[in-house]
Design a protein around this motif. Structure first.
Motif, PDB file in Angstrom:
ATOM      1  N   GLY A 184      -8.028  -1.412  -4.955  1.00 22.62           N
ATOM      2  CA  GLY A 184      -7.992  -0.878  -3.605  1.00 22.62           C
ATOM      3  C   GLY A 184      -8.492  -1.912  -2.628  1.00 22.62           C
ATOM      4  O   GLY A 184      -9.401  -2.686  -2.932  1.00 22.62           O
ATOM      5  N   PHE A 185      -7.857  -1.941  -1.470  1.00 18.83           N
ATOM      6  CA  PHE A 185      -8.240  -2.909  -0.446  1.00 18.83           C
ATOM      7  C   PHE A 185      -8.062  -2.265   0.915  1.00 18.83           C
ATOM      8  O   PHE A 185      -7.018  -1.675   1.201  1.00 18.83           O
ATOM      9  N   ASN A 186      -9.087  -2.344   1.753  1.00 24.80           N
ATOM     10  CA  ASN A 186      -9.019  -1.864   3.134  1.00 24.80           C
ATOM     11  C   ASN A 186      -8.832  -3.066   4.049  1.00 24.80           C
ATOM     12  O   ASN A 186      -9.615  -4.012   4.008  1.00 24.80           O
ATOM     13  N   PHE A 187      -7.798  -3.031   4.880  1.00 25.56           N
ATOM     14  CA  PHE A 187      -7.536  -4.102   5.838  1.00 25.56           C
ATOM     15  C   PHE A 187      -8.199  -3.767   7.166  1.00 25.56           C
ATOM     16  O   PHE A 187      -8.329  -2.607   7.525  1.00 25.56           O
ATOM     17  N   ASN A 188      -8.606  -4.765   7.908  1.00 23.83           N
ATOM     18  CA  ASN A 188      -9.227  -4.563   9.229  1.00 23.83           C
ATOM     19  C   ASN A 188     -10.331  -3.523   9.145  1.00 23.83           C
ATOM     20  O   ASN A 188     -10.415  -2.602   9.942  1.00 23.83           O
ATOM     21  N   TYR A 189     -11.181  -3.688   8.189  1.00 22.25           N
ATOM     22  CA  TYR A 189     -12.165  -2.660   7.836  1.00 22.25           C
ATOM     23  C   TYR A 189     -13.372  -2.690   8.766  1.00 22.25           C
ATOM     24  O   TYR A 189     -14.128  -3.649   8.770  1.00 22.25           O
ATOM     25  N   ASP A 190     -13.527  -1.648   9.569  1.00 21.46           N
ATOM     26  CA  ASP A 190     -14.677  -1.533  10.460  1.00 21.46           C
ATOM     27  C   ASP A 190     -15.413  -0.209  10.305  1.00 21.46           C
ATOM     28  O   ASP A 190     -16.467  -0.024  10.896  1.00 21.46           O
ATOM     29  N   LEU A 191     -14.850   0.720   9.554  1.00 19.26           N
ATOM     30  CA  LEU A 191     -15.443   2.046   9.429  1.00 19.26           C
ATOM     31  C   LEU A 191     -16.020   2.223   8.033  1.00 19.26           C
ATOM     32  O   LEU A 191     -15.317   2.510   7.085  1.00 19.26           O
ATOM     33  N   TYR A 232      -7.395   1.996   9.530  1.00 15.01           N
ATOM     34  CA  TYR A 232      -7.048   2.869   8.410  1.00 15.01           C
ATOM     35  C   TYR A 232      -5.999   2.272   7.480  1.00 15.01           C
ATOM     36  O   TYR A 232      -5.501   2.954   6.613  1.00 15.01           O
ATOM     37  N   GLN A 233      -5.648   1.022   7.665  1.00 13.73           N
ATOM     38  CA  GLN A 233      -4.668   0.386   6.783  1.00 13.73           C
ATOM     39  C   GLN A 233      -5.336   0.075   5.454  1.00 13.73           C
ATOM     40  O   GLN A 233      -6.387  -0.562   5.412  1.00 13.73           O
ATOM     41  N   ARG A 234      -4.704   0.518   4.357  1.00 14.17           N
ATOM     42  CA  ARG A 234      -5.304   0.335   3.035  1.00 14.17           C
ATOM     43  C   ARG A 234      -4.220   0.233   1.977  1.00 14.17           C
ATOM     44  O   ARG A 234      -3.097   0.667   2.184  1.00 14.17           O
ATOM     45  N   LEU A 235      -4.605  -0.332   0.841  1.00 15.14           N
ATOM     46  CA  LEU A 235      -3.689  -0.484  -0.279  1.00 15.14           C
ATOM     47  C   LEU A 235      -4.375   0.014  -1.544  1.00 15.14           C
ATOM     48  O   LEU A 235      -5.238  -0.685  -2.082  1.00 15.14           O
ATOM     49  N   PRO A 236      -4.067   1.228  -2.013  1.00 18.57           N
ATOM     50  CA  PRO A 236      -4.637   1.730  -3.276  1.00 18.57           C
ATOM     51  C   PRO A 236      -3.651   1.539  -4.435  1.00 18.57           C
ATOM     52  O   PRO A 236      -2.437   1.545  -4.234  1.00 18.57           O
ATOM     53  N   LEU A 237      -4.176   1.372  -5.640  1.00 20.45           N
ATOM     54  CA  LEU A 237      -3.344   1.218  -6.830  1.00 20.45           C
ATOM     55  C   LEU A 237      -4.037   1.892  -8.005  1.00 20.45           C
ATOM     56  O   LEU A 237      -5.237   1.705  -8.211  1.00 20.45           O
ATOM     57  N   LYS A 238      -3.268   2.676  -8.750  1.00 21.31           N
ATOM     58  CA  LYS A 238      -3.795   3.335  -9.948  1.00 21.31           C
ATOM     59  C   LYS A 238      -2.726   3.287 -11.023  1.00 21.31           C
ATOM     60  O   LYS A 238      -1.599   3.754 -10.804  1.00 21.31           O
ATOM     61  N   MET A 239      -3.057   2.683 -12.168  1.00 20.88           N
ATOM     62  CA  MET A 239      -2.117   2.595 -13.280  1.00 20.88           C
ATOM     63  C   MET A 239      -2.807   3.058 -14.549  1.00 20.88           C
ATOM     64  O   MET A 239      -3.917   2.621 -14.850  1.00 20.88           O
TER      65      MET A 239
END
Length: 159
Positions: A40-47, A14-21
């Motif tokens: 947006g980027f999902n780390f360790n993405y398995d789901l 569930y580790q993620r990095l969202p950005l909105k500007m």
């Protein structure tokens, strides 16, 4: 690795990095330049689908949505994305607006869905009316990858 909680769940998926500007630059009394950036980027993405970013739509209605003129809401689902949109809002008459937009995005940056990143471009023109009940907008849009005109209607504020 994040430690397990008391029930034994591991939160690495569930580790993620969202950005909105969103930036608005007034050019005159009747016109504004809109510059919007999304990432947006999902780390360790398995789901799949659970934390996917949904690319498409003129306004953002959900937490994972990346607004993109030229695509319907959620037309592209991906684990990673970087998008930019440039628009110009002009007030034709009192409370009557026109907004041409152009945007581009790269997605699947982490190679989870394909070996190389993908890209998409889109354009749209919106006619809007600022009523007492909220904005009323109609958009005609096009994406170079989809290759057909699409319509989009927005009535009122979302909350």
């Amino acid at each position: 690795d994040l430690p397990l909680d008391s029930l034994g769940y591991n939160f690495n998926d569930y580790q993620r990095l969202p950005l909105k500007m969103n930036y608005y630059f007034p050019l005159s009394r009747k016109s504004t330049l809109n510059l919007n950036g999304y990432a947006g980027f999902n780390f360790n993405y398995d789901l799949e689908l659970l934390n996917d970013f949904m690319i498409g739509g003129v306004t953002d209605f959900s937490r994972n949505q990346i607004p993109f003129a030229g695509l319907y809401d959620g037309e592209i689902n991906t684990s990673s994305v970087a998008a930019i949109q440039l628009g110009w809002q002009y007030e034709l008459l009192r409370n009557v607006f026109v907004i041409p937009r152009a945007n581009a995005a790269v997605y699947d940056l982490n190679g989870k869905a394909s070996p190389k990143y993908q890209y998409v471009t889109g354009y749209g023109i919106t006619a809007g009316f600022a009523s007492r009940l909220g904005p009323m907008e109609a958009t005609i849009m096009y994406s170079d990858q989809a290759r057909y005109l699409k319509g989009y209607v927005n009535l009122g504020f979302h909350f």
